[in-house]
Design an enzyme around this catalytic site. Structure first.
Site, PDB file in Angstrom:
ATOM      1  N   ASP A  68      10.170  -1.646 112.255  1.00  0.00           N
ATOM      2  CA  ASP A  68      10.466  -3.088 112.145  1.00  0.00           C
ATOM      3  C   ASP A  68      11.589  -3.678 113.000  1.00  0.00           C
ATOM      4  O   ASP A  68      12.450  -4.042 112.380  1.00  0.00           O
ATOM      5  CB  ASP A  68      10.625  -3.344 110.542  1.00  0.00           C
ATOM      6  CG  ASP A  68       9.511  -2.683 109.773  1.00  0.00           C
ATOM      7  OD1 ASP A  68       8.315  -2.661 110.090  1.00  0.00           O
ATOM      8  OD2 ASP A  68      10.059  -2.236 108.446  1.00  0.00           O
ATOM      9  N   GLU A  78       0.998  -9.195 107.082  1.00  0.00           N
ATOM     10  CA  GLU A  78       2.328  -8.931 106.970  1.00  0.00           C
ATOM     11  C   GLU A  78       3.214  -9.374 108.317  1.00  0.00           C
ATOM     12  O   GLU A  78       2.476  -9.555 109.342  1.00  0.00           O
ATOM     13  CB  GLU A  78       2.885  -7.703 106.030  1.00  0.00           C
ATOM     14  CG  GLU A  78       2.563  -6.529 106.795  1.00  0.00           C
ATOM     15  CD  GLU A  78       2.857  -5.334 106.007  1.00  0.00           C
ATOM     16  OE1 GLU A  78       2.947  -5.407 104.845  1.00  0.00           O
ATOM     17  OE2 GLU A  78       2.723  -4.169 106.314  1.00  0.00           O
TER      18      GLU A  78
END
Length: 458
Positions: free
Chosen positions: A179, A347
């Protein structure tokens, strides 16, 4: 600026010449003396973009809180700024003080910089400026003609996608990430933050070699523990630079839960241990039909601040923020994207402005399954930051739309949780992917745009 005497303005606008070594030299054009002087220098220029520095010198009464305005005649667009808040509406650009540099004493100066895009045909200096409403006029000796600076000269940005998906570009050093989000610093370096114990930090001077640089909260982040079940693993940080400081939005949760929260921290340097907790931005519980994880800050062309976020359930959301605090403003919430088929797996939103469009980047399908991960990077666009966003075929992203930009191929599995930033050679896509071993690594590629303005990876 309060003054009883007649104001005459001295404006120094930069003519830029490149030396053989690539050094940029500013030559000021002189005009009549007066209440202010503005030095505008295009410091570097590349295919599709440029960097500029502006220095405002106050020759009149002391100023407490300043606003500088100018107009671009040739399609230039500000994309990123530091040491000031710079916004643009059409051709009109407004730069405002960053708080700490709000006061300009008589004879004192303030400076700020920004990156911008241009049409590759003409990139003239502004013809005039106004400081707190007092117009600055003066002669401009020539349009700036800078040369490209570091990184090394970039080839023309392609407009035709390559056949198949490219592998990640070369990165070295400490490249194990999950991420990732990257910001380019005012000095030209790079800070990367990613999911890890109390938010992991890496740095680079050249965007290739990366080095571990500790964590944002080496003493722990006790305020997040009610959402993490006691774990120190904090998720999906988003880093950016505004108003002379770094902003870090990040999530606290557990896998598959909607007991989640997004927090904000700020830092003057971005270094480990310098981050100050600014508190909760938004939280969710099992009573909500959306999830407060995967935050991303976007500042629109009008200078308004927004936070996009979300995961699964009813998808990607957008809330307004107060630019003064970076925290939520009001109770409004807008749905930006949602999966509508057999899965709700969407997402990792990231909104990035390029040209006339806001591009909403998202990840479809499943993360965190090692080499079995099916993450893939999708995009849609809108002329408004609040949407509606649609993909290349015109399908609304709230109806499951999204154009695929990058997916797994060969030994590159589940590329996703993407972020985008502007650099001197191109717009840059960063993401994580899984190797055959199941370990996650940093992926970096450049972005091109086809003749219709849709992005592709190269």
């Amino acid at each position: 600026m309060a003054s009883t005497r007649k104001r005459r303005i001295l404006l120094a606008l930069a003519t830029v010449a490149a030396t053989g070594s690539g050094t940029v030299v500013a030559v000021a054009a002189q005009a009549a003396s007066g209440a202010c002087r503005v030095d505008y220098t295009v410091t570097n220029q590349w295919q599709g973009g440029f960097g500029a520095g502006v220095t405002v010198t106050n020759l009149g009464d002391a100023v407490n809180g300043w606003t500088l305005t100018w107009s671009y005649p040739a399609g230039q667009t500000v994309t990123q700024a530091w040491n000031a808040t710079v916004t643009q509406a059409g051709a009109e650009v407004t730069a405002r003080d960053a708080g700490y540099n709000a006061t300009i004493a008589t004879g004192a100066s303030v400076s700020f910089g920004f990156n911008g895009s241009w049409n590759n045909t003409a990139n003239p200096a502004p013809a005039s400026f106004a400081l707190n409403g007092a117009t600055c006029t003066g002669a401009v000796s020539a349009s700036p003609t800078p040369t490209r600076t570091s990184p090394s000269p970039a080839p023309a940005t392609p407009t035709t996608p390559p056949a198949g998906y490219p592998n990640p570009g070369v990165v070295t050093g400490d490249t194990a990430v999950h991420d990732p989000s990257v910001v380019k610093t005012p000095s030209g370096g790079y800070i990367l933050v990613h999911t890890g114990a109390n938010i992991s930090i890496k740095t680079s001077t050249d965007r290739t070699a990366w080095h571990n640089a500790g964590s944002a909260f080496p003493g722990g982040a006790s305020w997040t523990l009610p959402y993490t079940g006691g774990s120190n693993q904090l998720w999906a940080p988003d880093i950016s630079y505004h108003n002379g400081q770094y902003y870090l939005y990040y999530a606290a949760s557990t896998f598959g839960s909607r007991n989640s929260a997004i927090f904000l921290a700020t830092s003057p340097t971005g270094a480990s241990g310098t981050w100050t907790n600014q508190g909760l931005v938004i939280s969710t519980s099992s009573a909500d039909n959306y999830n407060a994880i995967d935050p991303n800050l976007i500042v629109d062309d009008q200078g308004r601040w927004w936070l996009d976020f979300g995961s699964f359930w009813t998808g990607i959301k957008l809330i307004p923020l107060d630019p003064a605090t970076g925290k939520r403003s009001g109770t409004g919430i807008t749905g930006l994207a949602q999966r509508t088929g057999a899965t709700t797996a969407i997402e990792a939103p990231y909104i990035f402005k390029h040209g006339g469009y806001y591009y909403l980047w998202v990840s479809f399908d499943l993360c965190c399954q090692g080499a079995s991960s099916t993450y893939r990077i999708m995009v849609g666009r809108s002329t408004s930051v609040t949407g509606p966003y649609a993909d290349r075929s015109g399908t609304a992203m709230t109806a499951g739309g999204g154009s695929q930009v990058l997916a797994g191929h060969g030994s590159i599995h589940g590329p996703g949780h993407e972020a985008v930033f502007a650099d001197v050679d191109a717009n840059v896509l960063v993401y994580h992917y899984y190797a055959d071993s199941g370990a996650s690594y940093l992926g970096i590629n450049l972005l091109g745009y086809d003749t219709s303005g849709w992005p592709f990876v190269y």
